[in-house]
Design a protein around this motif. Sequence first.
Motif, PDB file in Angstrom:
ATOM      1  N   PRO A  95      -1.119   0.270 -15.135  1.00  0.00           N
ATOM      2  CA  PRO A  95      -2.520   0.216 -15.622  1.00  0.00           C
ATOM      3  C   PRO A  95      -2.787  -1.436 -15.546  1.00  0.00           C
ATOM      4  CG  PRO A  95      -1.304   0.282 -17.591  1.00  0.00           C
ATOM      5  CD  PRO A  95      -0.175   0.577 -16.479  1.00  0.00           C
ATOM      6  N   ALA A  96      -4.092  -1.767 -15.424  1.00  0.00           N
ATOM      7  CA  ALA A  96      -4.605  -3.208 -15.322  1.00  0.00           C
ATOM      8  C   ALA A  96      -3.953  -4.086 -16.226  1.00  0.00           C
ATOM      9  CB  ALA A  96      -6.090  -3.234 -15.443  1.00  0.00           C
ATOM     10  N   PRO A  97      -3.577  -5.142 -16.215  1.00  0.00           N
ATOM     11  CA  PRO A  97      -3.914  -6.251 -15.093  1.00  0.00           C
ATOM     12  C   PRO A  97      -3.015  -6.038 -14.030  1.00  0.00           C
ATOM     13  CG  PRO A  97      -2.802  -7.420 -16.833  1.00  0.00           C
ATOM     14  CD  PRO A  97      -3.115  -6.074 -17.320  1.00  0.00           C
ATOM     15  N   ARG A  98      -2.114  -5.142 -13.834  1.00  0.00           N
ATOM     16  CA  ARG A  98      -1.233  -5.083 -12.879  1.00  0.00           C
ATOM     17  C   ARG A  98      -2.180  -4.021 -11.750  1.00  0.00           C
ATOM     18  NH1 ARG A  98       4.935  -3.810 -14.158  1.00  0.00           N
ATOM     19  NH2 ARG A  98       4.242  -2.020 -15.533  1.00  0.00           N
ATOM     20  N   LEU A  99      -1.589  -4.600 -10.524  1.00  0.00           N
ATOM     21  CA  LEU A  99      -2.559  -3.944  -9.171  1.00  0.00           C
ATOM     22  C   LEU A  99      -2.145  -2.697  -8.883  1.00  0.00           C
ATOM     23  CD1 LEU A  99      -3.149  -7.559  -7.411  1.00  0.00           C
ATOM     24  CD2 LEU A  99      -4.613  -6.433  -9.187  1.00  0.00           C
ATOM     25  N   VAL A 100      -3.026  -1.705  -8.274  1.00  0.00           N
ATOM     26  CA  VAL A 100      -2.742  -0.676  -7.412  1.00  0.00           C
ATOM     27  C   VAL A 100      -3.522  -1.113  -6.189  1.00  0.00           C
ATOM     28  CG1 VAL A 100      -2.854   1.666  -7.042  1.00  0.00           C
ATOM     29  CG2 VAL A 100      -2.171   0.808  -9.404  1.00  0.00           C
ATOM     30  N   ILE A 101      -2.772  -1.407  -5.142  1.00  0.00           N
ATOM     31  CA  ILE A 101      -3.677  -1.755  -3.865  1.00  0.00           C
ATOM     32  C   ILE A 101      -3.295  -0.545  -3.053  1.00  0.00           C
ATOM     33  CG2 ILE A 101      -3.250  -2.899  -1.751  1.00  0.00           C
ATOM     34  CD1 ILE A 101      -2.281  -5.430  -3.329  1.00  0.00           C
ATOM     35  N   ALA A 102      -4.388   0.138  -2.305  1.00  0.00           N
ATOM     36  CA  ALA A 102      -4.589   1.459  -1.608  1.00  0.00           C
ATOM     37  C   ALA A 102      -4.496   1.122  -0.293  1.00  0.00           C
ATOM     38  CB  ALA A 102      -5.396   2.502  -2.322  1.00  0.00           C
ATOM     39  N   ALA A 103      -3.676   1.575   0.622  1.00  0.00           N
ATOM     40  CA  ALA A 103      -4.188   1.495   1.995  1.00  0.00           C
ATOM     41  C   ALA A 103      -5.142   2.513   2.594  1.00  0.00           C
ATOM     42  CB  ALA A 103      -3.023   1.644   2.823  1.00  0.00           C
ATOM     43  N   ALA A 104      -5.734   2.157   3.672  1.00  0.00           N
ATOM     44  CA  ALA A 104      -6.831   3.061   4.097  1.00  0.00           C
ATOM     45  C   ALA A 104      -6.894   2.820   5.627  1.00  0.00           C
ATOM     46  CB  ALA A 104      -8.142   2.702   3.640  1.00  0.00           C
ATOM     47  N   GLY A 105      -7.144   3.947   6.402  1.00  0.00           N
ATOM     48  CA  GLY A 105      -7.134   3.881   7.701  1.00  0.00           C
ATOM     49  C   GLY A 105      -7.806   5.156   8.441  1.00  0.00           C
ATOM     50  N   GLY A 106      -7.877   5.187   9.785  1.00  0.00           N
ATOM     51  CA  GLY A 106      -8.324   6.279  10.344  1.00  0.00           C
ATOM     52  C   GLY A 106      -7.384   7.316  10.352  1.00  0.00           C
ATOM     53  N   SER A 107      -7.893   8.774  10.333  1.00  0.00           N
ATOM     54  CA  SER A 107      -6.830   9.819  10.451  1.00  0.00           C
ATOM     55  C   SER A 107      -6.208   9.971  11.767  1.00  0.00           C
ATOM     56  CB  SER A 107      -7.590  11.248  10.316  1.00  0.00           C
ATOM     57  OG  SER A 107      -8.266  11.224   8.970  1.00  0.00           O
ATOM     58  N   PRO A 108      -4.824  10.242  11.519  1.00  0.00           N
ATOM     59  CA  PRO A 108      -3.971  10.267  12.630  1.00  0.00           C
ATOM     60  C   PRO A 108      -4.436  11.591  13.681  1.00  0.00           C
ATOM     61  CG  PRO A 108      -2.492  10.339  10.879  1.00  0.00           C
ATOM     62  CD  PRO A 108      -3.997  10.268  10.476  1.00  0.00           C
ATOM     63  N   GLY A 109      -4.629  11.182  14.982  1.00  0.00           N
ATOM     64  CA  GLY A 109      -4.992  12.114  15.923  1.00  0.00           C
ATOM     65  C   GLY A 109      -6.470  11.972  16.530  1.00  0.00           C
TER      66      GLY A 109
END
Length: 274
Positions: A95-109
């Motif tokens: 939980p906060a204040p620690r971070l959860v960084i989430a990656a994002a990008g286009g779907s493969p294919g």
Amino acid sequence: MNPGDDHSSLVVGHCWVEGPSVLESAYLHNVLIPAVPVPFDAQGKIDASAQERYARWMAQQPIEGVAVWAHTGRGLRLAETERAMVLECWRNSVPAPRLVIAAAGGSPGMADPSQVILSARSMARHQALALGGDAVLVHPPTALRDRPDRDTLVLDYHATIAEVGLPLILFYLYEEAGGVRYGTETLSRLLERPEVVGIKVATLDSVITFEDLASLIEAVAPGKVLLPRQERSSQTGNHGTTPPYRGGSCPREGHGKGKLIRILFSVDFGEFRG
């Protein structure tokens, strides 16, 4: 480490990070943010029990947060429901204040640029943001790298993800692992974006490329953080952290994280299964 794998941690330097959301005015000094893997069972499904025990164990370690859905977590290969399970588990355990960084990008294919861009924005908005992520690590748009209008599309790709409103961490990944070799002008413009708080760099054994990137950041965006990937330690024979470069300030090494790092990047998951 196998070629193409990116078993890595984000090692954040001593700086005030200026940007939107939770990272604004966050004072980060020599912290470890592991890019976490995902345990699967023999049927190819996420082992929810092992995942929860792993997250609880990791929460007890000297980390400042985690990065989910990165290459280590094979985020672009997971179904939306699987990504949701992973992020929610980590958000509950860290939980906060620690971070959860989430990656994002286009779907493969995907090959059509507009589909790649919209897919990445959807992952950032409807999953990273909606599920409580604190920042977005932007997967390089591999599908766009051989196009003649690549540079324009790369800028549009990042600008569209930035519309979500979370701080962005760029990702410079060597091409053999699916990355994109951003040109100097393109990378400079990306680093100058106010939403961008830093860049994760994985150049494998190209020290010259790494140093060129460090020099570029110092020249065009000295307030941004260079986040090196996890590298193999020649001193210990295990995986050790490389120091970040930012304004000539590198953190001190040797803080007793060797055991943690060795477990993180030689994960068996057996001890987390019932």
